[in-house]
Structures are given as structure tokens and as C-alpha cells.
Design a protein around this motif. Structure first.
Motif, short mmCIF file in Angstrom:
data_model
loop_
_atom_site.label_atom_id
_atom_site.label_comp_id
_atom_site.label_asym_id
_atom_site.label_seq_id
_atom_site.Cartn_x
_atom_site.Cartn_y
_atom_site.Cartn_z
N ALA A 48 0.98 -1.15 0.06
CA ALA A 48 -0.29 0.02 0.35
C ALA A 48 1.00 1.26 -0.23
N SER A 49 1.80 1.18 0.38
CA SER A 49 2.78 3.10 0.48
C SER A 49 3.33 3.23 -0.72
N LEU A 55 -5.97 0.79 -4.03
CA LEU A 55 -5.13 0.05 -4.59
C LEU A 55 -4.96 0.91 -6.47
N ASP A 56 -5.11 2.45 -5.71
CA ASP A 56 -5.36 3.39 -6.79
C ASP A 56 -4.32 4.49 -6.85
N GLY A 57 -2.35 3.83 -6.59
CA GLY A 57 -1.39 4.56 -6.68
C GLY A 57 -1.02 5.51 -6.21
N SER A 58 0.16 5.77 -6.02
CA SER A 58 0.39 6.71 -5.25
C SER A 58 1.59 7.80 -6.01
N PRO A 62 2.08 2.64 -9.25
CA PRO A 62 0.70 2.78 -9.86
C PRO A 62 -0.38 2.13 -9.50
N PRO A 63 -1.59 2.34 -9.89
CA PRO A 63 -2.65 1.74 -9.42
C PRO A 63 -2.91 0.39 -10.02
N LEU A 64 -3.00 -0.55 -8.93
CA LEU A 64 -3.43 -1.88 -9.57
C LEU A 64 -5.04 -1.83 -9.62
N VAL A 115 -6.13 -7.54 -4.78
CA VAL A 115 -5.81 -7.06 -5.85
C VAL A 115 -7.14 -7.75 -6.99
N ARG A 116 -6.95 -8.89 -7.13
CA ARG A 116 -7.92 -9.50 -8.04
C ARG A 116 -9.77 -9.42 -7.76
#
Length: 125
Positions: A48-49, A55-58, A62-64, A115-116
Motif C-alpha cells: 500500500a505504501s 489500490l489507486d496508486g501514489s 502505479p494503481p493496481l 487485488v483481483r
């Protein structure tokens, strides 16, 4: 059924490429049932960091929950290989991903299930 066969074929090709490049392909324990509920705290601790709590990235990764990471483009084996070996930057401008120390193939299978699940909720199949 044809779509599933294509995903399996892609996974096998990716595994073959990894073996040809001298990478060991991590495998979860035989019979493991990947569980998104178990994957959530593992994701929060290890991913997550960079990939964001949602799961939208930072600004680090990237976002997964994105079509680029759909199963037909990045199969589950890609998550295993990235966690074990790291991966070069190839879709985004965040720099290379380093290996994730301390996560087992079973952990990655649970994380991938998490994630899936979020990808399916977003309409990514």
C-alpha cells in the motif's frame, strides 16, 4: 473457457520467459486457496505504501486497479515475479520496483486474490 485457456497460455509463456532468463518462478503451496481476506493485511503491510491503500496508486507506484494489470495482461505469475525479483519500470514513470523482502509465494497469492477482487469490482476482468 477460451479466455481462461488464453490466460493460462500467457502465464505459461511468461513463466517460460522467466526460466529462460534464469529467474526462479515462485509457486504458492500446492492446494493453496488464495484468500482476499488474508490478502488485505498483507497488501496493507507490503504494497500500500506505493500502490495506495485503495489500490489507486501514489507518487511512488502505479494503481493496481487499472486495465494494465488485468489478468490477461499481467497474470498472477507477474505478481509473483515482481515481488520476488522486482521489475523494471515499463508502463509508468515511477522507476523500477525493488523486490519485496519477507513475502512468501503464499503471501503473494493472497495479495493477488485481494487485488483481483478489487479489479473485478471495478469491472476489470
Amino acid at each position: 473457457m477460451i479466455e481462461r485457456a488464453a490466460v493460462v497460455a500467457l502465464g505459461l509463456m511468461m513463466a517460460g520467459t522467466a526460466v529462460a532468463q534464469g529467474m526462479q518462478v515462485p509457486s504458492p503451496s500446492p492446494g493453496l486457496m488464495p484468500n482476499p481476506t488474508m490478502g488485505k493485511p498483507l497488501f496493507e503491510k507490503n504494497c500500500a505504501s506505493c500502490h495506495g491503500v485503495q489500490l489507486d496508486g501514489s507518487d511512488k507506484g502505479p494503481p493496481l486497479v487499472h486495465r494494465i494489470y488485468e489478468p490477461s495482461h499481467h497474470g498472477d505469475i507477474a505478481f509473483q515475479l515482481a515481488a520476488k525479483n522486482g521489475t523494471r519500470a515499463h508502463h509508468w514513470q515511477f522507476g523500477d520496483m525493488l523486490p519485496v523482502p519477507g513475502v512468501t509465494p503464499d503471501d503473494v497469492a493472497h495479495i493477488t486474490a485481494y487485488v483481483r477482487m478489487h479489479q473485478r469490482r471495478a469491472g476489470i476482468r
